[in-house]
Design a protein around this motif. Sequence first.
Motif, mmCIF file in Angstrom:
data_model
loop_
_atom_site.group_PDB
_atom_site.id
_atom_site.type_symbol
_atom_site.label_atom_id
_atom_site.label_comp_id
_atom_site.label_asym_id
_atom_site.label_seq_id
_atom_site.Cartn_x
_atom_site.Cartn_y
_atom_site.Cartn_z
ATOM 1 N N ARG A 57 0.820 -1.217 0.000
ATOM 2 C CA ARG A 57 0.000 0.000 0.000
ATOM 3 C C ARG A 57 0.848 1.258 0.000
ATOM 4 N N HIS A 58 2.041 1.197 0.583
ATOM 5 C CA HIS A 58 2.879 2.389 0.685
ATOM 6 C C HIS A 58 4.107 2.320 -0.226
ATOM 7 N N MET A 59 4.806 1.183 -0.226
ATOM 8 C CA MET A 59 6.062 1.104 -0.982
ATOM 9 C C MET A 59 5.827 0.830 -2.465
ATOM 10 N N LEU A 60 4.982 -0.140 -2.781
ATOM 11 C CA LEU A 60 4.785 -0.541 -4.178
ATOM 12 C C LEU A 60 4.272 0.588 -5.072
ATOM 13 N N PRO A 61 3.295 1.417 -4.623
ATOM 14 C CA PRO A 61 2.810 2.485 -5.521
ATOM 15 C C PRO A 61 3.860 3.506 -5.910
ATOM 16 N N SER A 62 4.944 3.610 -5.153
ATOM 17 C CA SER A 62 5.953 4.623 -5.451
ATOM 18 C C SER A 62 6.727 4.329 -6.723
ATOM 19 N N PHE A 63 6.715 3.079 -7.175
ATOM 20 C CA PHE A 63 7.423 2.752 -8.420
ATOM 21 C C PHE A 63 6.545 1.905 -9.347
ATOM 22 N N THR A 64 5.225 2.115 -9.273
ATOM 23 C CA THR A 64 4.306 1.375 -10.132
ATOM 24 C C THR A 64 4.561 1.655 -11.605
ATOM 25 N N SER A 65 4.844 2.914 -11.937
ATOM 26 C CA SER A 65 5.074 3.268 -13.339
ATOM 27 C C SER A 65 6.282 2.520 -13.896
ATOM 28 N N HIS A 66 7.305 2.329 -13.075
ATOM 29 C CA HIS A 66 8.488 1.588 -13.517
ATOM 30 C C HIS A 66 8.148 0.119 -13.772
ATOM 31 N N ILE A 67 7.294 -0.467 -12.925
ATOM 32 C CA ILE A 67 6.884 -1.858 -13.111
ATOM 33 C C ILE A 67 6.091 -2.004 -14.404
ATOM 34 N N ILE A 68 5.180 -1.073 -14.662
ATOM 35 C CA ILE A 68 4.376 -1.132 -15.882
ATOM 36 C C ILE A 68 5.271 -1.030 -17.107
ATOM 37 N N ALA A 69 6.279 -0.168 -17.043
ATOM 38 C CA ALA A 69 7.204 -0.040 -18.169
ATOM 39 C C ALA A 69 7.945 -1.348 -18.417
ATOM 40 N N ASN A 70 8.349 -2.022 -17.355
ATOM 41 C CA ASN A 70 9.039 -3.302 -17.524
ATOM 42 C C ASN A 70 8.090 -4.398 -18.010
ATOM 43 N N LEU A 71 6.823 -4.315 -17.614
ATOM 44 C CA LEU A 71 5.842 -5.285 -18.103
ATOM 45 C C LEU A 71 5.659 -5.165 -19.610
ATOM 46 N N SER A 72 5.666 -3.927 -20.106
ATOM 47 C CA SER A 72 5.504 -3.730 -21.554
ATOM 48 C C SER A 72 6.650 -4.347 -22.342
ATOM 49 N N LEU A 73 7.815 -4.480 -21.712
ATOM 50 C CA LEU A 73 8.950 -5.135 -22.364
ATOM 51 C C LEU A 73 8.913 -6.653 -22.179
ATOM 52 N N SER A 74 8.136 -7.128 -21.218
ATOM 53 C CA SER A 74 8.049 -8.572 -20.984
ATOM 54 C C SER A 74 7.067 -9.244 -21.939
ATOM 55 N N ILE A 75 6.054 -8.520 -22.399
ATOM 56 C CA ILE A 75 5.048 -9.116 -23.284
ATOM 57 C C ILE A 75 5.669 -9.654 -24.569
ATOM 58 N N PRO A 76 6.556 -8.890 -25.269
ATOM 59 C CA PRO A 76 7.180 -9.470 -26.473
ATOM 60 C C PRO A 76 7.952 -10.753 -26.205
ATOM 61 N N THR A 77 8.595 -10.842 -25.040
ATOM 62 C CA THR A 77 9.336 -12.058 -24.706
ATOM 63 C C THR A 77 8.411 -13.261 -24.604
ATOM 64 N N ILE A 78 7.250 -13.068 -24.007
ATOM 65 C CA ILE A 78 6.293 -14.161 -23.876
ATOM 66 C C ILE A 78 5.713 -14.536 -25.234
ATOM 67 N N ILE A 79 5.454 -13.541 -26.089
ATOM 68 C CA ILE A 79 4.960 -13.829 -27.441
ATOM 69 C C ILE A 79 5.980 -14.664 -28.210
ATOM 70 N N LEU A 80 7.259 -14.300 -28.106
ATOM 71 C CA LEU A 80 8.309 -15.070 -28.777
ATOM 72 C C LEU A 80 8.414 -16.482 -28.200
ATOM 73 N N ALA A 81 8.218 -16.610 -26.892
ATOM 74 C CA ALA A 81 8.282 -17.933 -26.274
ATOM 75 C C ALA A 81 7.160 -18.826 -26.795
ATOM 76 N N GLU A 82 5.945 -18.283 -26.872
ATOM 77 C CA GLU A 82 4.820 -19.067 -27.407
ATOM 78 C C GLU A 82 5.065 -19.449 -28.854
ATOM 79 N N THR A 83 5.593 -18.510 -29.641
ATOM 80 C CA THR A 83 5.864 -18.789 -31.048
ATOM 81 C C THR A 83 6.895 -19.898 -31.187
#
Length: 393
Positions: A302-328
Amino acid sequence: MTQPFTTGPQPSEPLGGAAITQQADSDNNNDAEQELALASQWKLVWWGFKRHRLALVCGFITLFIYLVAVFAPFLAPYSSSFHNSDYTYAPPQVPSLFDDGSLSPHVNGYGYEQDPETLALTFTVDEDQTVPIGFFVKGEEYELFGFIPWDRHLIGPKDYDGEPMYLLGADSNGRDLLSRIIHGTTISMSIGLVGVLFSLLLGVVLGGISGYFGGKVDNAIQRLIEFIIAIPTIPLWMALFAAVPAGWSPIQRYFALTVVISLVGWVGMAREVRGKFFAVRGDDYVTAAIADGASQPRVMFRHMLPSFTSHIIANLSLSIPTIILAETALSFIGLGLQTPTVSWGVLLQEAQNIRAVSTAPWILIPGLAVVFTVLSMNFFGDGLRDAADPYKN
């Protein structure tokens, strides 16, 4: 009479205009600085992201690809199972807008030509036969969003029961490759999203525990991460997915593949989250929350995680292509999804046959869809990560 001696600049129109301009610029700068000081974290990320033109364009492309995935049954001329065995490996048809000087979108039909030596039949363009193309045409029935029955398609032949239309060619069973690529977008892109959600859950929970508690807990989790990283990825995926029963339904195999990919993909997210928790766990607001009697889960999430949520979302956007390549990759080698499920990896299974590729090179087009999507999402993720970095100028 002697004029009185005066000092200082005499009022003049040019000087007065310059002074007003400087005062306006100063006011604008003050307003901009005040707006910057009061802006939320998300607004700062958006301002930084807008300056990254390539990432902004790729963000719209990514949004378009997901819209294609959502509206695939409507956008595709045919269903993924439509086939006509008379048009095996039929080449792509080039659409024309005009016919005899009038606006009439169409493609030319197919003719056959026989090699006198090998007696093999090859397709040719029949200039005398046309297949009219229409928009919002009536075709196969489907359920939009899974529950809305409809039979309209954005583009397709006006006569559904007549000659077929293959804008990107046909495969070994006479199935429309364009329609199958569009339908495959739904599976491949959704696996990226579902897989990244599993990775997010594991990465945030285990990475947060590791970074918050430290000590022996951190040491145990980090050794587990290092053990997983040390195992070659493809053999690990193959071993995990080989345990999936062969008799499972396509839906069960879909979720099994997602879980298998996520069991490996969470380690990078866990390390990112651990580092962020280490960085902020000594900050004043965390100490104040602990002193106020907040529970450990509340302090962490509730206190620590929201302070860097935007950074996590940015890293998630880079993880999606990796998963797509793995499925392919897994589907391409036959260990992932199987027909009748349609994904980009499943479509590329035909490309394992070198003779088929030499005869019909258009069956490699699903690979171009993978490359285009992965590049777009990587550029988008890079721009989002740079915008979320508070130390980047």
